[in-house]
Write a protein that holds these residues in place. Sequence first.
Motif, mmCIF file in Angstrom:
data_model
loop_
_atom_site.group_PDB
_atom_site.id
_atom_site.type_symbol
_atom_site.label_atom_id
_atom_site.label_comp_id
_atom_site.label_asym_id
_atom_site.label_seq_id
_atom_site.Cartn_x
_atom_site.Cartn_y
_atom_site.Cartn_z
ATOM 1 N N GLY A 68 13.858 -11.987 -0.601
ATOM 2 C CA GLY A 68 12.831 -12.772 -1.270
ATOM 3 C C GLY A 68 11.433 -12.510 -0.745
ATOM 4 O O GLY A 68 11.028 -11.363 -0.527
ATOM 5 N N GLN A 69 10.709 -13.599 -0.528
ATOM 6 C CA GLN A 69 9.325 -13.502 -0.077
ATOM 7 C C GLN A 69 9.218 -12.816 1.281
ATOM 8 O O GLN A 69 8.291 -12.047 1.523
ATOM 9 C CB GLN A 69 8.695 -14.900 -0.006
ATOM 10 N N GLY A 70 10.165 -13.051 2.161
ATOM 11 C CA GLY A 70 10.153 -12.409 3.481
ATOM 12 C C GLY A 70 10.203 -10.893 3.379
ATOM 13 O O GLY A 70 9.474 -10.180 4.059
ATOM 14 N N ALA A 71 11.070 -10.384 2.499
ATOM 15 C CA ALA A 71 11.176 -8.934 2.299
ATOM 16 C C ALA A 71 9.891 -8.379 1.696
ATOM 17 O O ALA A 71 9.397 -7.329 2.113
ATOM 18 C CB ALA A 71 12.364 -8.605 1.401
ATOM 19 N N PHE A 72 9.348 -9.091 0.712
ATOM 20 C CA PHE A 72 8.111 -8.663 0.066
ATOM 21 C C PHE A 72 6.967 -8.589 1.082
ATOM 22 O O PHE A 72 6.228 -7.597 1.137
ATOM 23 C CB PHE A 72 7.765 -9.635 -1.073
ATOM 24 N N LEU A 73 6.813 -9.624 1.901
ATOM 25 C CA LEU A 73 5.729 -9.649 2.885
ATOM 26 C C LEU A 73 5.950 -8.622 3.994
ATOM 27 O O LEU A 73 4.988 -8.021 4.489
ATOM 28 C CB LEU A 73 5.572 -11.056 3.466
ATOM 29 N N THR A 74 7.196 -8.398 4.381
ATOM 30 C CA THR A 74 7.494 -7.376 5.395
ATOM 31 C C THR A 74 7.117 -5.989 4.873
ATOM 32 O O THR A 74 6.496 -5.198 5.582
ATOM 33 C CB THR A 74 8.984 -7.414 5.799
ATOM 34 N N ALA A 75 7.464 -5.697 3.628
ATOM 35 C CA ALA A 75 7.094 -4.406 3.035
ATOM 36 C C ALA A 75 5.573 -4.267 2.972
ATOM 37 O O ALA A 75 5.023 -3.207 3.293
ATOM 38 C CB ALA A 75 7.697 -4.274 1.642
ATOM 39 N N ASN A 76 4.886 -5.350 2.584
ATOM 40 C CA ASN A 76 3.424 -5.337 2.562
ATOM 41 C C ASN A 76 2.858 -5.044 3.952
ATOM 42 O O ASN A 76 1.924 -4.252 4.103
ATOM 43 C CB ASN A 76 2.905 -6.694 2.071
ATOM 44 N N LEU A 77 3.407 -5.707 4.959
ATOM 45 C CA LEU A 77 2.951 -5.497 6.336
ATOM 46 C C LEU A 77 3.137 -4.052 6.782
ATOM 47 O O LEU A 77 2.247 -3.469 7.416
ATOM 48 C CB LEU A 77 3.728 -6.408 7.293
ATOM 49 N N LEU A 78 4.283 -3.480 6.470
ATOM 50 C CA LEU A 78 4.551 -2.102 6.881
ATOM 51 C C LEU A 78 3.602 -1.117 6.189
ATOM 52 O O LEU A 78 3.123 -0.167 6.823
ATOM 53 C CB LEU A 78 6.009 -1.741 6.624
ATOM 54 N N LEU A 79 3.292 -1.357 4.918
ATOM 55 C CA LEU A 79 2.312 -0.522 4.227
ATOM 56 C C LEU A 79 0.923 -0.706 4.831
ATOM 57 O O LEU A 79 0.182 0.262 5.021
ATOM 58 C CB LEU A 79 2.284 -0.849 2.735
ATOM 59 N N LEU A 80 0.595 -1.930 5.166
ATOM 60 C CA LEU A 80 -0.694 -2.211 5.802
ATOM 61 C C LEU A 80 -0.768 -1.560 7.177
ATOM 62 O O LEU A 80 -1.829 -1.058 7.574
ATOM 63 C CB LEU A 80 -0.888 -3.723 5.903
ATOM 64 N N ASP A 81 0.350 -1.548 7.899
ATOM 65 C CA ASP A 81 0.399 -0.857 9.197
ATOM 66 C C ASP A 81 0.000 0.603 9.033
ATOM 67 O O ASP A 81 -0.817 1.127 9.793
ATOM 68 C CB ASP A 81 1.814 -0.899 9.797
ATOM 69 N N ALA A 82 0.580 1.251 8.039
ATOM 70 C CA ALA A 82 0.279 2.671 7.802
ATOM 71 C C ALA A 82 -1.194 2.859 7.476
ATOM 72 O O ALA A 82 -1.843 3.782 8.001
ATOM 73 C CB ALA A 82 1.154 3.213 6.671
ATOM 74 N N MET A 83 -1.752 1.986 6.645
ATOM 75 C CA MET A 83 -3.162 2.105 6.281
ATOM 76 C C MET A 83 -4.066 1.883 7.491
ATOM 77 O O MET A 83 -5.023 2.625 7.712
ATOM 78 C CB MET A 83 -3.515 1.113 5.167
ATOM 79 N N ILE A 84 -3.777 0.851 8.278
ATOM 80 C CA ILE A 84 -4.611 0.547 9.443
ATOM 81 C C ILE A 84 -4.567 1.686 10.450
ATOM 82 O O ILE A 84 -5.590 2.055 11.035
ATOM 83 C CB ILE A 84 -4.185 -0.798 10.074
#
Length: 187
Positions: free
Chosen positions: A138-154
């Motif tokens: 659910g939301q946890g998976a969605f936010l975790t995926a967002n975080l990992l993509l943001l990690d790559a960008m940062i």
Amino acid sequence: SLWHSPELLSDIQDGYSVSGHLLVCFSSGYFIHDTLDIIFNHQSRSSWEYLVHHAMAISAFISLIITGRFLVAAMLLLLVEVSNIFLTVRMLLKMSNVPSRVLYEANKYINLVMYFAFRLAPQAYLTWYFLRYVEVQGQGAFLTANLLLLDAMILMYFSRLLRSDFFPSLCKGSAGRDVDGEKFLID
């Protein structure tokens, strides 16, 4: 919000404050406005990374606003805006070609410290927290995926910053051309 209610940090998943909620709502509005500004001013091609970042932020923040969960995580992520002050000063100094490099050199080191303190550290902590404690559905998976993509960008942005300011000999070039042939800074 975190300064006035530090106890929120003990409950990243379900902690709530009205000021934090309003902060996330206001920030969502900013991201929506900036996205529309980029699109309507025909800067999409030269600013596609910002559009991706904004889309991720908007979708994550809207899910937080609707569910009321992970609000503290959003407040921690918004700490990155502190480092934007020094990134903006850096860009303005580069664009203005200030004759004295002292100001640029001082900002370069302050910027590096702020990048670690307000971007890398909160991002690393939240990534660790989500991977360790948040359900991967659910939301946890969605936010975790967002975080990992943001990690790559940062990390990509950090790499560019290091190359440009601390290892300029590794840069292939510090200026590019947008769709109209005008220069824009890519570092």
